[in-house]
Design an enzyme around this catalytic site. Structure first.
Site, short mmCIF file in Angstrom:
data_model
loop_
_atom_site.label_atom_id
_atom_site.label_comp_id
_atom_site.label_asym_id
_atom_site.label_seq_id
_atom_site.Cartn_x
_atom_site.Cartn_y
_atom_site.Cartn_z
N GLU A 255 0.88 -1.18 0.00
CA GLU A 255 0.00 0.00 0.00
C GLU A 255 0.90 1.21 0.00
O GLU A 255 1.54 1.50 1.01
CB GLU A 255 -0.87 0.01 1.26
CG GLU A 255 -1.86 -1.11 1.36
CD GLU A 255 -2.89 -1.08 0.24
OE1 GLU A 255 -3.13 0.00 -0.33
OE2 GLU A 255 -3.40 -2.15 -0.09
N CYS A 294 -3.11 8.87 3.24
CA CYS A 294 -2.66 8.34 1.95
C CYS A 294 -3.72 8.46 0.88
O CYS A 294 -3.42 8.54 -0.31
CB CYS A 294 -2.27 6.87 2.11
SG CYS A 294 -3.59 5.90 2.84
P1 NAP Z 1 8.19 5.01 4.68
O1 NAP Z 1 9.29 5.94 5.00
O2 NAP Z 1 8.21 4.33 3.38
O3 NAP Z 1 8.17 3.95 5.89
C1 NAP Z 1 7.17 2.99 5.97
C2 NAP Z 1 7.62 1.87 6.89
O4 NAP Z 1 8.70 1.16 6.30
C3 NAP Z 1 8.12 2.34 8.25
O5 NAP Z 1 7.65 1.45 9.24
C4 NAP Z 1 9.62 2.23 8.11
O6 NAP Z 1 10.29 2.07 9.34
C5 NAP Z 1 9.69 0.97 7.30
N1 NAP Z 1 10.99 0.70 6.70
C6 NAP Z 1 11.81 1.56 6.07
N2 NAP Z 1 12.92 0.91 5.66
C7 NAP Z 1 12.78 -0.40 6.04
C8 NAP Z 1 13.59 -1.56 5.92
N3 NAP Z 1 14.76 -1.52 5.31
N4 NAP Z 1 13.13 -2.71 6.44
C9 NAP Z 1 11.94 -2.77 7.07
N5 NAP Z 1 11.14 -1.69 7.21
C10 NAP Z 1 11.55 -0.52 6.70
O7 NAP Z 1 6.78 5.72 4.76
P2 NAP Z 1 6.24 6.71 5.89
O8 NAP Z 1 7.02 7.97 5.74
O9 NAP Z 1 6.18 6.04 7.22
O10 NAP Z 1 4.73 6.92 5.44
C11 NAP Z 1 4.28 7.93 4.60
C12 NAP Z 1 3.88 7.38 3.25
O11 NAP Z 1 3.01 6.28 3.40
C13 NAP Z 1 3.11 8.37 2.41
O12 NAP Z 1 3.69 8.44 1.15
C14 NAP Z 1 1.71 7.81 2.32
O13 NAP Z 1 1.04 8.11 1.12
C15 NAP Z 1 1.94 6.36 2.46
N6 NAP Z 1 0.77 5.69 3.04
C16 NAP Z 1 0.07 4.82 2.27
C17 NAP Z 1 -1.05 4.19 2.80
C18 NAP Z 1 -1.87 3.20 2.00
O14 NAP Z 1 -2.71 2.54 2.60
N7 NAP Z 1 -1.66 3.05 0.73
C19 NAP Z 1 -1.44 4.44 4.12
C20 NAP Z 1 -0.70 5.34 4.87
C21 NAP Z 1 0.41 5.96 4.30
P3 NAP Z 1 10.99 3.29 10.11
O15 NAP Z 1 9.95 4.31 10.33
O16 NAP Z 1 11.46 2.64 11.35
O17 NAP Z 1 12.08 3.78 9.22
#
Ligand code: NAP
Length: 522
Positions: A255, A294
């Site tokens: 997602e 999102c």
């Molecule tokens: P993100 O930076 O991509 O991080 C998402 C998750 O991935 C976090 O828990 C992060 O952990 C984890 N992660 C990063 N690197 C990893 C690795 N190497 N191994 C395992 N896990 C890893 O996204 P975000 O900044 O939290 O969220 C914002 C984005 O999410 C926005 O673009 C939004 O549109 C999108 N979003 C989409 C939906 C949907 O349902 N489609 C819902 C909500 C949000 P850490 O935080 O510990 O780095």
């Protein structure tokens, strides 16, 4: 405060310094999150070997009762969660409710759904196909629980809903979960899981949590595990293409981010009810959760002759909104989750400004209520206007993850549909029109590019659930850039965790299988 992880049936503390999580209203550090040394492989193995069999032994109805008990624990502690959401996510009371009550509501929905499946542990699809002329050889499709664990990695903007919507479907299916909240807002997920673990309402191993980036979270996934990821498209792509994930081929659901749109029909002129309803929805997009959803509206497609009036109507409303400390009741727009996210959003707005003019906002507000505008992660509700959306690129590609949207004029419904599709695949689109032919044409035109379409006309009026709001009975996810995933949608959400098998055999065998199963179409 340093958040611990619950893995292998015990709480463990990371051995590193960890990463700070802050109060985005002040910028002050609240605590640290760290999973250095926390072993994802061991966490998954414990979930598979201890939680899996315990859940598999239960019927759907019994698993539903577990979810109901989890929801009861969360309801009992709800006030404390609101406080954490305010402090760590910068949520107003209303913002916090969307996340916290959204999570609890989804658990309760799946609790009821599971209970409706009764004592069964398997599902059989309706209908039987005859495969032999004599009628003595036939086929039915059955769904059984996969014997793996679910790794569930969440984004920062929904530390409650994101956690529980994933856990709910997995537990109903009988699959244990290892949850990994985003570090920036892990505190709320941690506290909720800690309360549930302390209440001993789930079998050991059914729910683990890793706070921080542990070792081997995806590297240890096996063929029968699953990976559900919510977050940015970039991280999703990295995890999906991890060599270990490619080699083991667990089920993967992504997602990701999405440049969602709303379309006002040609009939949505100033003075009509649908025009006002669309204004209200875009105003919400620029204020609720400081725009960090999102599914939020990022592009507003308006008939060219009404674009100016629409932008003025939205701007007049949001310009009067108080931005600031979410503890102050007058505040409509709290801060973004942290200063890093604010700076990324500011950069995104600068890129959009190359193709669009600022109608209102556009940066850090001059003054905010009850806080320092620069020390906190504040962003003014920002409406942009792009005169040439067909010739523009950035407005269709850059997600400013904050209170920001761009108005775009269009000339025909086909034109609007084509512009919506420029998002490359999105989670949600809404149509505001009381012209049935327009609403139908727009819906069918945009449907291949979207996971969900919400159509608001005079009949629906204000009784809709909101453009960004994900309902557990409807599927959530979108094609292409949105990740190509699908979650929730009543029983459809169980597909991720169960295996569909075509069973070919005698009608006697098939009916014996069906005797113990719940009949349902997934
Ligand atoms: P993100 O930076 O991509 O991080 C998402 C998750 O991935 C976090 O828990 C992060 O952990 C984890 N992660 C990063 N690197 C990893 C690795 N190497 N191994 C395992 N896990 C890893 O996204 P975000 O900044 O939290 O969220 C914002 C984005 O999410 C926005 O673009 C939004 O549109 C999108 N979003 C989409 C939906 C949907 O349902 N489609 C819902 C909500 C949000 P850490 O935080 O510990 O780095």
């Amino acid at each position: 405060m340093k958040l611990q992880s619950y893995v292998g049936g015990r709480w463990v503390e990371g051995s590193g310094e960890g990463r700070a999580f802050i109060d985005p209203t002040t910028g002050a550090e609240l605590g640290r999150v760290d999973a250095t040394g926390v072993d994802g492989a061991a966490a998954l193995a414990f979930a598979r070997e201890t939680g899996g069999p315990a859940l598999a032994a239960l019927s759907f109805a019994e698993r539903g009762a577990l979810l109901k008990a989890v929801a009861d624990v969360l309801v009992a502690n709800r006030d404390a969660y609101g406080e954490i959401a305010r402090k760590n996510s910068g949520n107003t009371v209303r913002d916090a409710a969307i996340d916290i009550d959204g999570g609890i509501g989804t658990l309760k929905f799946y609790a009821r759904l599971a209970q409706s499946l009764g004592d069964a542990k398997t599902i059989v699809e309706p209908g039987q196909d005859t495969l032999a002329r004599g009628g003595n050889f036939a086929a039915r499709h059955i769904w059984t629980t996969r014997p793996g664990a679910a790794m569930q990695i969440n984004a920062f903007n929904f530390p409650s809903w994101g956690l529980w919507e994933k856990v709910a479907t997995a537990i109903v299916a009988g699959v244990p979960c290892v949850a990994k909240p985003a570090s920036a807002t892990a505190w709320l997920s941690y506290q909720m899981v800690a309360d549930v673990i302390a209440a001993k309402v789930l079998p050991e191993g059914a729910l683990s949590i890793v706070c921080g980036v542990g070792k081997d979270l995806v590297g240890a996934l096996t063929a029968f595990d699953s990976l559900a990821f919510t977050g940015s498209a970039a991280t999703g792509e990295m995890l999906r293409s991890d060599p270990a994930v490619l080699a083991a081929a667990p089920r993967v659901n992504i997602e990701a981010d999405s440049i969602n749109a709303t379309i006002l029909g040609p009939d949505a002129a100033p003075g009509t009810a649908v025009f006002d309803l669309a204004v209200r929805e875009v105003v919400n997009a620029l204020s609720v959760k400081a725009g960090q959803l999102c599914t939020n509206i990022r592009r507003v497609l308006v008939p060219a002759e009404h674009a100016g009036a629409f932008a003025d109507a939205v701007s007049a409303k949001v310009s009067s909104f108080a931005v600031g400390d979410p503890a102050d009741e007058s505040v409509r727009v709290g801060p973004l989750v942290d200063l890093e996210q604010r700076d990324i959003a500011l950069k995104g707005i600068e890129a959009l400004k190359q193709e669009a003019d600022v109608v209102c906002g556009g940066g850090i507000p001059d003054g905010v209520v009850g806080a320092d505008a620069k020390a906190g992660a504040f962003l003014a509700p920002t409406l942009l206007s792009c005169a040439d959306p067909a010739g523009a690129k950035a407005v269709h590609e850059i997600e400013v993850f904050g209170p920001c949207a761009t108005v775009m004029p269009y000339r025909s419904v086909e034109d609007a549909v084509a512009l919506a599709a420029r998002g490359g695949g999105s989670l949600a689109l809404s149509v505001f029109s009381s012209d049935g032919a327009v609403a139908k044409a727009a819906t069918v035109g945009v449907a291949p590019f979207h996971g969900r379409v919400m159509v608001v006309d005079d009949e629906v009026g204000r009784d809709h659930t909101g453009h960004p709001i994900v309902m557990p009975m409807c599927v959530h996810g979108g094609p292409g850039r949105a990740g190509g995933g699908e979650e929730l949608g009543s029983l459809r959400g169980l597909r991720m965790h169960m295996q569909r098998t075509a069973v070919q055999g005698s009608p006697t065998l098939l009916s014996a299988l069906a005797d113990d199963a719940a009949e349902a179409a997934l």
